[in-house]
Design a protein around this motif. Structure first.
Motif, PDB file in Angstrom:
ATOM      1  N   LYS A  46       1.918   0.413   5.953  1.00 44.36           N
ATOM      2  CA  LYS A  46       1.695   0.505   7.398  1.00 44.36           C
ATOM      3  C   LYS A  46       2.711  -0.301   8.191  1.00 44.36           C
ATOM      4  N   GLU A 214      -4.879  -3.990   5.364  1.00 45.48           N
ATOM      5  CA  GLU A 214      -5.634  -3.763   6.598  1.00 45.48           C
ATOM      6  C   GLU A 214      -7.125  -3.993   6.389  1.00 45.48           C
ATOM      7  N   GLU A 240      -2.356  -0.161   4.229  1.00 42.80           N
ATOM      8  CA  GLU A 240      -3.661   0.347   4.655  1.00 42.80           C
ATOM      9  C   GLU A 240      -4.162   1.394   3.660  1.00 42.80           C
TER      10      GLU A 240
END
Length: 339
Positions: A46, A214, A240
């Motif tokens: 991410k 995340e 993520e």
């Protein structure tokens, strides 16, 4: 006779239960063992970040190369600059001066561009810095020493005035300079191999890469009144898609052709409490205070070494160098147990 039959039935039942338990345990062990040997997709990249100046603002990039010395993209290198007190060489970070997180920097065509809030951008010609040849011996973690080229009076004044402390100099790390940082002290980790460090790999704390997820950030924020961002944790690679705290179990990670070895959990300090936008430390000491409630190292060698420093993220070193970019799938091999 009836009592004997009853005892036989109990014995047969016990044996059957034991067999089922043994068979189930073997299946679980086989699954865990197999899982630890396989590459398992766990999420996507991410965010990618390079921190040219130790403890200062990151440069967010779409891609970088995973090298033995850390993340690199063109002329951007991770933590090749550090701010030190001139007479002692002792380095300073946002732990002592939180506003450092708002110092911006970039490198292109051999020029370091640096700016602080309220001042115009300043340029430092690194070729001239090296040609000048003035070095200062920096004192880093565990009192290990490493030389760096002095980047000059102009940038020294800018940063000293900004942190409101006299006589601070910006140092530039380059291959070939003196360093005592040959390895990570054995007493800092659990029983895993300690990676060698005689490489002048900049002014990194402990390892070239810090990876965070995340889901773990979300798990922390669910316990906080005032949410924090991933910038509080300053990772190199932000992933993520996996479960919270999945990184505790990672042995290796592969992203594209890049192959990293995860060798230590990242224990956290007061730097996590610095607001990355305001450059101010949290009066409530969050999220560090909350992390200490449920993320301390397990009992044993790690607990004795790190005491009340909680765990968030994982340190990794490069096995195979390659470029990675945002959006790529991350694969991991698991360890049999966490940490």
């Amino acid at each position: 006779m009836l009592e004997l039959d009853k005892d036989k039935k109990v014995l047969i039942g016990c044996l059957a239960s034991s067999f089922i338990f043994y068979h189930t345990a073997r299946q679980i062990y086989s699954y865990v063992s197999a899982k630890s040997r396989e590459w398992v997709p766990i999420g996507i990249v991410k965010g990618l970040h390079i921190y040219p100046i130790k403890s200062c603002k990151p440069v967010d990039v779409f891609a970088f190369k995973c090298t033995k010395l850390g993340p690199m993209m063109e002329e951007l290198e991770d933590r090749v600059f550090v701010l030190v007190e001139e007479s002692t060489g002792k380095f300073i970070t946002a732990r002592q001066k939180p506003k450092l997180v708002n110092v911006e920097s970039y490198m292109t065509d051999g020029i370091l561009e640096i700016s602080v809030p309220g001042h115009p951008k300043l340029s430092v010609d690194l070729k001239k810095v090296v040609e000048n040849g003035r070095t200062i011996r920096a004192t880093l973690f565990d009192n290990l020493q490493q030389d760096g080229y002095d980047c000059g009076d102009e940038v020294a004044k800018l940063l000293s005035d900004y942190i409101e402390e006299p006589n601070y100099r910006l140092l530039f790390s380059k291959e070939g300079l003196y360093t005592e940082r040959t390895c990570i002290p054995d007493d800092q980790w659990w029983n895993t191999p300690v990676p060698k460090r005689k490489d002048n790999s900049g002014f990194t704390d402990l390892a070239p890469f810090l990876i965070a997820t995340e889901a773990s950030l979300k798990a922390v924020n669910e316990k906080l009144d005032k949410k924090v961002t991933m910038r509080n944790f300053r990772p190199s690679i932000y992933i993520e898609g996996c479960a919270a705290w999945d990184e505790d179990k990672w042995a290796e990670i592969r992203i594209g052709e890049a192959h990293l070895e995860c060798f230590a959990p990242c224990t956290r300090c007061v730097l996590t409490t610095v607001d990355p936008e305001k450059g101010e430390m949290s009066k409530e000491m969050q999220p560090l205070k909350k992390l200490r409630e449920f993320r301390l190292a397990p009992e044993g060698k790690m607990s004795k070494a790190h005491k009340d420093s909680p765990v968030f993220g994982v340190y990794a070193g490069t096995v195979n160098e390659a470029y990675i970019h945002i959006g790529q799938t991350a694969y991991v091999k698991y360890k049999p147990t966490v940490f």
